[in-house]
Design a protein around this motif. Structure first.
Motif, PDB file in Angstrom:
ATOM      1  N   MET A   1      90.153 148.902   8.625  1.00 23.16           N
ATOM      2  CA  MET A   1      89.240 149.733   7.856  1.00 23.16           C
ATOM      3  C   MET A   1      88.153 148.844   7.236  1.00 23.16           C
ATOM      4  N   THR A   2      86.909 149.259   7.366  1.00 24.35           N
ATOM      5  CA  THR A   2      85.781 148.544   6.798  1.00 24.35           C
ATOM      6  C   THR A   2      85.445 149.139   5.426  1.00 24.35           C
ATOM      7  N   THR A   3      85.260 148.275   4.421  1.00 26.09           N
ATOM      8  CA  THR A   3      84.909 148.721   3.071  1.00 26.09           C
ATOM      9  C   THR A   3      83.700 147.929   2.577  1.00 26.09           C
ATOM     10  N   LEU A   4      83.262 148.243   1.384  1.00 29.48           N
ATOM     11  CA  LEU A   4      82.098 147.562   0.808  1.00 29.48           C
ATOM     12  C   LEU A   4      82.257 146.046   0.749  1.00 29.48           C
ATOM     13  N   LEU A   5      83.468 145.563   0.514  1.00 28.84           N
ATOM     14  CA  LEU A   5      83.662 144.119   0.411  1.00 28.84           C
ATOM     15  C   LEU A   5      83.448 143.398   1.732  1.00 28.84           C
ATOM     16  N   ASP A   6      83.473 144.128   2.840  1.00 28.38           N
ATOM     17  CA  ASP A   6      83.149 143.513   4.124  1.00 28.38           C
ATOM     18  C   ASP A   6      81.655 143.200   4.235  1.00 28.38           C
ATOM     19  N   PHE A   7      80.839 143.868   3.449  1.00 28.01           N
ATOM     20  CA  PHE A   7      79.389 143.686   3.484  1.00 28.01           C
ATOM     21  C   PHE A   7      78.830 142.965   2.254  1.00 28.01           C
ATOM     22  N   CYS A   8      79.481 143.162   1.116  1.00 30.91           N
ATOM     23  CA  CYS A   8      78.898 142.748  -0.167  1.00 30.91           C
ATOM     24  C   CYS A   8      79.656 141.593  -0.816  1.00 30.91           C
ATOM     25  N   SER A   9      78.888 140.650  -1.334  1.00 22.70           N
ATOM     26  CA  SER A   9      79.472 139.576  -2.128  1.00 22.70           C
ATOM     27  C   SER A   9      79.566 139.983  -3.591  1.00 22.70           C
ATOM     28  N   LEU A  10      78.815 141.020  -3.976  1.00 23.43           N
ATOM     29  CA  LEU A  10      78.859 141.520  -5.347  1.00 23.43           C
ATOM     30  C   LEU A  10      78.690 143.029  -5.328  1.00 23.43           C
ATOM     31  N   VAL A  11      79.617 143.711  -5.966  1.00 22.60           N
ATOM     32  CA  VAL A  11      79.525 145.151  -6.216  1.00 22.60           C
ATOM     33  C   VAL A  11      79.787 145.309  -7.700  1.00 22.60           C
ATOM     34  N   ARG A  12      78.835 145.927  -8.400  1.00 27.17           N
ATOM     35  CA  ARG A  12      79.038 146.077  -9.841  1.00 27.17           C
ATOM     36  C   ARG A  12      78.379 147.350 -10.339  1.00 27.17           C
ATOM     37  N   SER A  13      78.857 147.781 -11.491  1.00 27.01           N
ATOM     38  CA  SER A  13      78.236 148.885 -12.215  1.00 27.01           C
ATOM     39  C   SER A  13      78.018 148.404 -13.635  1.00 27.01           C
ATOM     40  N   LYS A  14      77.001 148.969 -14.261  1.00 24.77           N
ATOM     41  CA  LYS A  14      76.697 148.575 -15.644  1.00 24.77           C
ATOM     42  C   LYS A  14      75.758 149.602 -16.239  1.00 24.77           C
ATOM     43  N   ASN A  15      75.524 149.464 -17.530  1.00 23.53           N
ATOM     44  CA  ASN A  15      74.568 150.320 -18.202  1.00 23.53           C
ATOM     45  C   ASN A  15      73.151 149.914 -17.833  1.00 23.53           C
ATOM     46  N   ALA A  16      72.301 150.911 -17.761  1.00 24.02           N
ATOM     47  CA  ALA A  16      70.859 150.682 -17.676  1.00 24.02           C
ATOM     48  C   ALA A  16      70.271 151.485 -18.831  1.00 24.02           C
ATOM     49  N   GLY A  17      70.679 151.118 -20.016  1.00 25.44           N
ATOM     50  CA  GLY A  17      70.353 151.882 -21.215  1.00 25.44           C
ATOM     51  C   GLY A  17      71.505 152.815 -21.551  1.00 25.44           C
ATOM     52  N   PRO A  18      71.434 153.520 -22.663  1.00 24.49           N
ATOM     53  CA  PRO A  18      72.553 154.351 -23.111  1.00 24.49           C
ATOM     54  C   PRO A  18      72.752 155.632 -22.320  1.00 24.49           C
TER      55      PRO A  18
END
Length: 107
Positions: A1-18
């Motif tokens: 099974m192929t997932t995001l980690l097969d393509f990405c060295s960084l996957v993150r979420s964060k705030n872009a303001g409140p």
């Protein structure tokens, strides 16, 4: 099974303001970026379904020079609200990590 980690060295979420969540998907290399974007996996409908927002409220931007994709959408709760379970939005990427990606759709 192929997932995001097969393509990405960084996957993150964060705030872009409140009021806004942002997701960053930074690929290993040009081939990984081209394949990931070519699959169409990262799309507004996916984020609308997973995060309960209308597709029109989602901003999805491909950054080919940075080998990255950025997705921004409204937070379900304002940052710091009593119902806000993830004040820094650092765990919001988790539902994406184990989803299978169909690579045969990539051009």
């Amino acid at each position: 099974m192929t997932t995001l980690l097969d393509f990405c060295s960084l996957v993150r979420s964060k705030n872009a303001g409140p009021f806004t969540l942002t997701f960053d998907f930074m690929c290993h290399d040009q081939a990984a970026y081209d394949t990931l974007v070519g699959t169409g996996f990262l799309n507004k409908d996916l984020f609308a379904r997973l995060y309960g927002v209308h597709p029109a409220d989602i901003l999805l931007v491909n950054h080919p020079l940075a080998l990255a994709v950025k997705v921004s959408l409204p937070r379900p709760e304002v940052q710091g609200d009593l119902r806000d379970a993830d004040c820094y939005a650092g765990q919001q990427y988790a539902p994406l990590m184990d989803l299978p990606i169909e690579t045969d759709r990539a051009a």
